[in-house]
Write a protein that holds these residues in place. Structure first.
Motif, short mmCIF file in Angstrom:
data_model
loop_
_atom_site.label_atom_id
_atom_site.label_comp_id
_atom_site.label_asym_id
_atom_site.label_seq_id
_atom_site.Cartn_x
_atom_site.Cartn_y
_atom_site.Cartn_z
N THR A 25 5.72 2.08 1.43
CA THR A 25 4.38 2.53 1.04
C THR A 25 3.52 2.81 2.27
O THR A 25 2.75 3.78 2.31
N LEU A 26 3.65 1.96 3.27
CA LEU A 26 2.86 2.13 4.48
C LEU A 26 3.39 3.27 5.35
O LEU A 26 2.64 3.92 6.07
N GLN A 78 1.83 6.15 3.97
CA GLN A 78 0.44 6.14 4.38
C GLN A 78 0.27 6.78 5.76
O GLN A 78 -0.67 7.53 6.01
N GLN A 89 0.42 -3.80 2.32
CA GLN A 89 1.01 -2.98 1.26
C GLN A 89 0.55 -3.46 -0.12
O GLN A 89 0.23 -2.64 -0.99
N HIS A 112 -2.88 -2.19 -0.78
CA HIS A 112 -3.01 -0.81 -0.32
C HIS A 112 -4.21 -0.08 -0.92
O HIS A 112 -4.99 0.56 -0.22
#
Length: 318
Positions: free
Chosen positions: A160-161, A164, A292, A295
């Protein structure tokens, strides 16, 4: 190596600003075996993908013999054709560098070249690029050309990061937007929230966690103006961070995350025992998982649409 699959690290945004547009024909093709610079050394690599972005060819490379976590997007200036001449150059640099063939990893010396003369040339090039606002990714630490990949603290950035980081780049370069400052929560706020989270979970405040958080804050404040900003963000920084104000009280999760791309290189110059390094990796990973998990709270869904390009030095991305 910066452990991220995103297109560029923060300093990569400055790589080609002001240069002439490249040819429409890629110099390297997908599947091609090549040689690639990473910091002060050259490594055997393979081109996984080649894409033309903003009039600049970008290549997703895999370093042969290394975990795919090291795969990354790089510019053509980091790559060399896998020719006999370049291989001889690589071997000559390796010989001058005096790389130990009996490293713990067991990797042959051919993956670890770099002569002192070439390192010196890279230092001068790095200094010139900084003054022109055109820093290259992973030039950080070129002055200490004895650092090897084995010393790097490997930081696995959660999926997820990673996304990002890609979105971060796209907001700035494709949509011409910036993070609106000051941010809320700030870096200091996030670090405090994590400390509260760990205290509640562990039932007490542990000294190691507190020390790690102090270290993250210190590295962030020192690294932000030097290597965590894109060229388009520098004017905003100069206007926002004035006097003795700490960047960690102004910036938020977006820029904090960029620090974790650079931390392996920064920590390579710190004498850390293997056992301590393992514990540090675990704590940094736990902090990233905390980012995360939060987030949607910590990261902006969109950046500000105000003009982000400096009046001088407009380049291909502008």
């Amino acid at each position: 190596m910066a452990n991220s699959s995103r297109d560029d690290s923060p300093t990569d945004g400055d790589t080609s600003s002001g240069d002439a547009p490249p040819s429409n024909s890629s110099l390297y093709s997908e599947g091609e075996k090549i040689l690639a610079y990473h910091g002060p050394r050259i490594y055997e690599a393979k081109v996984q993908k080649a894409e033309l972005r903003k009039n600049e060819w970008r290549y997703f490379v895999h370093y042969l013999g290394w975990n795919k976590n090291w795969d990354e997007w790089v510019g053509g200036d980091r790559l060399l054709k896998n020719t006999e001449d370049n291989i001889m150059k690589q071997q000559a640099l390796d010989k001058k560098q005096g790389v130990d063939k009996n490293t713990k990893s067991g990797r042959s010396a051919q993956t670890k070249p770099k002569s002192s003369s070439d390192a010196k040339a890279e230092k001068e090039d790095h200094k010139n690029n900084v003054t022109k606002g055109k820093k290259r990714k992973n030039d950080l630490g070129a002055e200490k050309d004895t650092v090897s990949l084995e010393k790097l603290v490997k930081i696995q950035i959660p999926p997820t990061l990673r996304k990002q980081l890609v979105d971060d780049w796209e907001f700035i370069f494709q949509q011409d937007k910036l993070v609106k400052l000051p941010r809320s929560p700030t870096v200091d706020d996030i670090l405090q929230k994590y400390l509260d989270y760990r205290t509640k979970k562990d039932g007490k405040v542990t000294d190691p966690v507190g020390e790690v958080l102090k270290g993250i804050r210190c590295y962030f404040d020192k690294a932000l103006p030097v290597m965590l900003l894109y060229k388009k963000e520098r004017k905003q920084y100069q206007e926002t961070v004035v006097g003795d104000v700490s960047p960690s009280t102004i910036y938020g999760a977006e820029h904090l995350l960029r620090l974790f791309v650079k931390l392996p290189e920064l920590l390579a110059y710190v004498n850390i025992e293997e056992e301590t390094q393992t514990r540090l990796q675990q704590k940094l990973l736990d902090f990233l998982k905390f980012l995360q998990k939060n987030h949607s709270t910590f990261f902006l869904p969109a950046y500000d649409g105000s003009k982000s390009v400096e009046g001088k030095g407009k380049g291909k991305h502008d």
